[in-house]
Design a protein around this motif. Structure first.
Motif, PDB file in Angstrom:
ATOM      1  N   GLU A 230       0.411 -21.819  -2.219  1.00 21.94           N
ATOM      2  CA  GLU A 230       0.812 -22.888  -2.012  1.00 21.94           C
ATOM      3  C   GLU A 230       0.979 -22.164  -0.422  1.00 21.94           C
ATOM      4  OE1 GLU A 230       3.282 -24.959  -5.401  1.00 21.94           O
ATOM      5  OE2 GLU A 230       4.087 -23.216  -4.110  1.00 21.94           O
ATOM      6  N   ARG A 231       1.244 -20.573  -0.517  1.00 19.96           N
ATOM      7  CA  ARG A 231       1.231 -19.950   0.950  1.00 19.96           C
ATOM      8  C   ARG A 231       0.515 -18.507   0.727  1.00 19.96           C
ATOM      9  NH1 ARG A 231       4.876 -15.944   0.411  1.00 19.96           N
ATOM     10  NH2 ARG A 231       6.843 -15.932  -0.832  1.00 19.96           N
ATOM     11  N   LYS A 232       0.298 -18.421   2.180  1.00 15.88           N
ATOM     12  CA  LYS A 232      -0.376 -17.148   2.295  1.00 15.88           C
ATOM     13  C   LYS A 232       0.354 -15.820   1.578  1.00 15.88           C
ATOM     14  CE  LYS A 232      -4.472 -18.342   5.133  1.00 15.88           C
ATOM     15  NZ  LYS A 232      -4.697 -18.022   5.652  1.00 15.88           N
ATOM     16  N   ALA A 233       0.239 -14.702   1.465  1.00 16.76           N
ATOM     17  CA  ALA A 233       1.188 -13.426   0.903  1.00 16.76           C
ATOM     18  C   ALA A 233       1.186 -12.547   2.493  1.00 16.76           C
ATOM     19  CB  ALA A 233      -0.221 -12.751  -0.229  1.00 16.76           C
ATOM     20  N   ASP A 234       1.692 -12.142   2.537  1.00 13.04           N
ATOM     21  CA  ASP A 234       2.151 -11.435   3.877  1.00 13.04           C
ATOM     22  C   ASP A 234       2.344  -9.823   2.809  1.00 13.04           C
ATOM     23  OD1 ASP A 234       5.124 -10.947   3.350  1.00 13.04           O
ATOM     24  OD2 ASP A 234       5.508 -12.492   4.299  1.00 13.04           O
ATOM     25  N   MET A 235       2.886  -8.709   3.569  1.00 17.77           N
ATOM     26  CA  MET A 235       3.148  -7.098   3.080  1.00 17.77           C
ATOM     27  C   MET A 235       4.337  -7.631   2.530  1.00 17.77           C
ATOM     28  SD  MET A 235       1.548  -4.822   2.509  1.00 17.77           S
ATOM     29  CE  MET A 235       0.409  -4.663   3.763  1.00 17.77           C
ATOM     30  N   LYS A 236       5.723  -8.529   2.461  1.00 18.21           N
ATOM     31  CA  LYS A 236       6.549  -8.064   2.130  1.00 18.21           C
ATOM     32  C   LYS A 236       6.132  -8.837   0.552  1.00 18.21           C
ATOM     33  CE  LYS A 236      11.027 -10.455   0.702  1.00 18.21           C
ATOM     34  NZ  LYS A 236      12.262 -11.124   1.785  1.00 18.21           N
ATOM     35  N   ASP A 237       5.198  -9.930   0.446  1.00 14.98           N
ATOM     36  CA  ASP A 237       4.862 -10.372  -1.430  1.00 14.98           C
ATOM     37  C   ASP A 237       3.828  -8.728  -1.300  1.00 14.98           C
ATOM     38  OD1 ASP A 237       5.208 -12.939  -0.340  1.00 14.98           O
ATOM     39  OD2 ASP A 237       4.531 -13.522   0.581  1.00 14.98           O
ATOM     40  N   TYR A 238       3.583  -8.667  -1.250  1.00  8.72           N
ATOM     41  CA  TYR A 238       2.172  -7.784  -2.159  1.00  8.72           C
ATOM     42  C   TYR A 238       2.829  -6.338  -2.602  1.00  8.72           C
ATOM     43  CZ  TYR A 238      -2.038  -9.506   0.181  1.00  8.72           C
ATOM     44  OH  TYR A 238      -3.170 -10.520   0.874  1.00  8.72           O
ATOM     45  N   PHE A 239       4.439  -6.424  -1.703  1.00  8.49           N
ATOM     46  CA  PHE A 239       5.253  -5.048  -2.449  1.00  8.49           C
ATOM     47  C   PHE A 239       5.631  -5.634  -3.716  1.00  8.49           C
ATOM     48  CE2 PHE A 239       4.801  -2.259   0.921  1.00  8.49           C
ATOM     49  CZ  PHE A 239       4.936  -1.010   0.188  1.00  8.49           C
ATOM     50  N   THR A 240       6.588  -7.058  -3.810  1.00 13.04           N
ATOM     51  CA  THR A 240       6.751  -8.396  -4.798  1.00 13.04           C
ATOM     52  C   THR A 240       5.906  -8.251  -5.952  1.00 13.04           C
ATOM     53  OG1 THR A 240       7.976  -9.011  -3.109  1.00 13.04           O
ATOM     54  CG2 THR A 240       7.323 -10.236  -5.075  1.00 13.04           C
ATOM     55  N   LEU A 241       4.378  -8.346  -5.761  1.00 11.49           N
ATOM     56  CA  LEU A 241       3.343  -8.137  -6.775  1.00 11.49           C
ATOM     57  C   LEU A 241       3.645  -7.122  -7.593  1.00 11.49           C
ATOM     58  CD1 LEU A 241       0.697 -10.122  -5.391  1.00 11.49           C
ATOM     59  CD2 LEU A 241       1.526 -11.248  -7.592  1.00 11.49           C
ATOM     60  N   LEU A 242       3.777  -6.116  -6.548  1.00 12.82           N
ATOM     61  CA  LEU A 242       3.677  -4.554  -7.439  1.00 12.82           C
ATOM     62  C   LEU A 242       4.511  -4.510  -8.208  1.00 12.82           C
ATOM     63  CD1 LEU A 242       1.646  -1.685  -7.709  1.00 12.82           C
ATOM     64  CD2 LEU A 242       2.550  -1.654  -5.515  1.00 12.82           C
ATOM     65  N   ARG A 243       5.926  -4.654  -7.453  1.00  9.08           N
ATOM     66  CA  ARG A 243       7.051  -4.063  -7.886  1.00  9.08           C
ATOM     67  C   ARG A 243       7.207  -5.237  -9.428  1.00  9.08           C
ATOM     68  NH1 ARG A 243      10.517  -5.638  -4.440  1.00  9.08           N
ATOM     69  NH2 ARG A 243       9.367  -3.673  -3.118  1.00  9.08           N
ATOM     70  N   THR A 244       6.911  -6.153  -8.940  1.00  9.33           N
ATOM     71  CA  THR A 244       6.746  -6.434 -10.809  1.00  9.33           C
ATOM     72  C   THR A 244       5.735  -6.045 -11.974  1.00  9.33           C
ATOM     73  OG1 THR A 244       6.914  -8.373  -9.052  1.00  9.33           O
ATOM     74  CG2 THR A 244       6.209  -9.867 -11.507  1.00  9.33           C
ATOM     75  N   SER A 245       5.007  -5.987 -11.193  1.00 10.03           N
ATOM     76  CA  SER A 245       3.789  -5.428 -12.175  1.00 10.03           C
ATOM     77  C   SER A 245       4.715  -3.844 -12.461  1.00 10.03           C
ATOM     78  CB  SER A 245       2.764  -4.578 -11.653  1.00 10.03           C
ATOM     79  OG  SER A 245       2.068  -4.265 -12.580  1.00 10.03           O
ATOM     80  N   THR A 246       5.669  -2.936 -12.264  1.00 10.98           N
ATOM     81  CA  THR A 246       6.493  -1.877 -12.780  1.00 10.98           C
ATOM     82  C   THR A 246       7.576  -2.658 -12.885  1.00 10.98           C
ATOM     83  OG1 THR A 246       5.146  -1.005 -10.444  1.00 10.98           O
ATOM     84  CG2 THR A 246       7.349  -0.018 -11.391  1.00 10.98           C
ATOM     85  N   TYR A 247       8.202  -3.390 -13.126  1.00  9.86           N
ATOM     86  CA  TYR A 247       9.171  -3.510 -13.971  1.00  9.86           C
ATOM     87  C   TYR A 247       8.433  -3.767 -14.966  1.00  9.86           C
ATOM     88  CZ  TYR A 247      12.643  -4.484 -10.323  1.00  9.86           C
ATOM     89  OH  TYR A 247      13.391  -4.317  -9.154  1.00  9.86           O
ATOM     90  N   ALA A 248       7.496  -4.841 -15.381  1.00  9.63           N
ATOM     91  CA  ALA A 248       6.440  -5.188 -16.659  1.00  9.63           C
ATOM     92  C   ALA A 248       6.758  -4.216 -17.207  1.00  9.63           C
ATOM     93  CB  ALA A 248       5.932  -6.309 -16.458  1.00  9.63           C
ATOM     94  N   GLY A 249       5.999  -2.697 -16.320  1.00  8.41           N
ATOM     95  CA  GLY A 249       5.546  -1.705 -17.306  1.00  8.41           C
ATOM     96  C   GLY A 249       6.685  -0.852 -17.911  1.00  8.41           C
ATOM     97  N   MET A 250       7.447  -0.702 -16.669  1.00  7.72           N
ATOM     98  CA  MET A 250       9.109  -0.080 -17.388  1.00  7.72           C
ATOM     99  C   MET A 250       9.703  -0.974 -18.881  1.00  7.72           C
ATOM    100  SD  MET A 250      10.835   0.930 -13.790  1.00  7.72           S
ATOM    101  CE  MET A 250      10.344   1.614 -12.707  1.00  7.72           C
ATOM    102  N   ALA A 251       9.547  -2.587 -18.307  1.00  3.48           N
ATOM    103  CA  ALA A 251       9.489  -2.793 -19.719  1.00  3.48           C
ATOM    104  C   ALA A 251       9.345  -2.966 -20.908  1.00  3.48           C
ATOM    105  CB  ALA A 251      10.069  -4.914 -19.582  1.00  3.48           C
ATOM    106  N   ILE A 252       8.009  -2.561 -21.442  1.00  2.00           N
ATOM    107  CA  ILE A 252       6.506  -2.070 -22.077  1.00  2.00           C
ATOM    108  C   ILE A 252       6.757  -0.395 -22.539  1.00  2.00           C
ATOM    109  CG2 ILE A 252       5.680  -4.515 -22.057  1.00  2.00           C
ATOM    110  CD1 ILE A 252       3.206  -2.381 -21.039  1.00  2.00           C
TER     111      ILE A 252
END
Length: 397
Positions: A230-252
């Motif tokens: 629905e929109r193109k990613a900017d650098m902030k979005d890429y960091f949010t993607l990466l942070r989401t993955s890291t949060y999920a890793g911390m959870a598991i």
């Protein structure tokens, strides 16, 4: 009892590999770089690691033969390659495959008298070479977990090794995500979302791990429009993607994964379905079962959540309330909307003559895996597992 264990030092930021080089290059006097054949070269991460090592006068060797879903044989090839090279620490670059592989490699390089069978043996000695992990995808969270999942050709599936191997340092720079294909980004993001859900609806979850999950769901909501094109990613979005993955890793890392991951391994090995897509295929069925059977006793949730449920007329069970609460936190209205999202991001699983056979075999395997069943916070019969496994197939008919 609530608990939290996270030994990994996480550094996040632009150019963090170079900027924190004086920190991670102190892990040893010679490095083994572990990566795949192409992506680390294409996204610039390998160049950054080499530059940082050269600036700090640390010699290195490179093992770049890690395949997707790395095999036990690849681990032993890497050990054979490095065992006489006097390496003192391991730097891994890539998605979950190189990162998971590097943990097993670091373990085996510390135990050169072991053979491959020791990876899955019961042994209390989990000592390993120091590890620095650099993720370049946004799904596995392997940089902050102790898990190393390997392909076992002898069993025709994937399996975690018997040890928890955590990195010393994780370096997060979102610029390495820019070159990911849309398909890879969406599949790995689905893997991260499954990690969040499975570690939340989990008998091993705690107040700490569930709070981490909620941060992850909030991050996922922020980048949902990007994933849906629905929109193109900017650098902030890429960091949010990466942070989401890291949060999920911390959870598991606290609670582990449950049924969707358990069902996914043979699905990936035998049908070639990408890991994140394979996990997502079974997630809606798991959520539906949680709505019916998860009692969410008061030791698992706060009194406030229980009071909110009691005040609501929209949900029949507390499990249904909680499932919808976490979906809403991630920007998803309900389970049908998640099923639509899964198809939009990952596509359907192609029907084949072997699909029913694989589904039945993987149900049997998970039902006989008592450790995996124990991670589910409600009792499951074999019929329940069949219902979970066949959910998307039935929905698609």
């Amino acid at each position: 009892m609530s608990r939290l264990f996270m030994p990994v030092k996480v550094y996040e930021g632009e150019n963090v590999v170079i900027n924190e080089a004086s920190t991670w290059t102190k892990l040893g006097r010679k490095a083994l770089i572990v990566t795949g054949k192409h992506s680390a070269k294409a996204n610039g991460s390998l160049d950054d690691v080499i530059k940082a090592l050269d600036l700090n006068e640390i010699p290195y060797i490179i093992f770049d033969k890690v395949e997707e879903n790395p095999s036990v044989e690849t681990i032993m090839d890497a050990v054979a390659f490095a065992k006489d090279k006097k390496v003192e620490f391991v730097v891994a670059i890539g998605g979950g495959s190189p990162l998971d592989a590097s943990k097993s490699i670091a373990l085996m390089l510390k135990h050169l008298d072991w053979d491959a069978s020791n990876l899955f043996a019961t042994n209390e000695d989990d000592s390993h070479l120091p590890l620095c992990l650099i993720p370049t995808t946004c799904g596995t969270g392997s940089e902050v977990t102790g898990v190393s999942v390997l392909t076992r050709h002898d069993l025709r599936t994937k399996q975690s090794i018997s040890y928890k191997i955590f990195a010393d340092i994780a370096l997060l720079d979102a610029k390495y995500l820019i070159s990911l294909s849309p398909k890879n980004s969406k599949n790995t993001a689905m893997d991260a979302f499954c990690h969040l859900v499975e570690s939340y609806i989990n008998s091993g979850a705690s107040v700490y791990s569930r709070n981490i999950c909620m941060e992850g769901f909030n991050s996922f909501r922020q980048i949902l429009a990007v994933l849906k094109d629905e929109r193109k990613a900017d650098m902030k979005d890429y960091f949010t993607l990466l942070r989401t993955s890291t949060y999920a890793g911390m959870a598991i890392a606290q609670a582990g994964t449950t049924i969707p991951h358990g069902l996914s391994y043979a699905f990936t090995y035998r049908l070639g379905v990408e890991h994140g897509k394979a996990c997502g295929y079974f997630l809606a069925g798991y959520l539906k079962m949680a709505c019916k059977k998860w009692t969410c006793n008061t030791s698992e949730i706060s009194n406030q959540i229980y009071d909110d449920f009691k005040a609501s007329d929209d949900f029949k069970t507390l499990g249904e309330y909680e499932v919808n609460r976490i979906l809403n936190a991630a920007g998803i209205k309900d389970i049908p909307e998640f099923e639509e999202l899964f198809i939009k991001l990952c596509g359907d699983v192609n029907e084949s003559e072997s699909l029913d056979t694989v589904l039945n075999d993987t149900v049997d395997a998970v039902f006989n895996n008592k450790a995996k069943l124990a991670m589910v916070p409600f009792e499951l019969t074999r019929e329940d597992l069949v219902e979970i496994a066949y959910n998307m197939k039935i929905e698609g008919e």
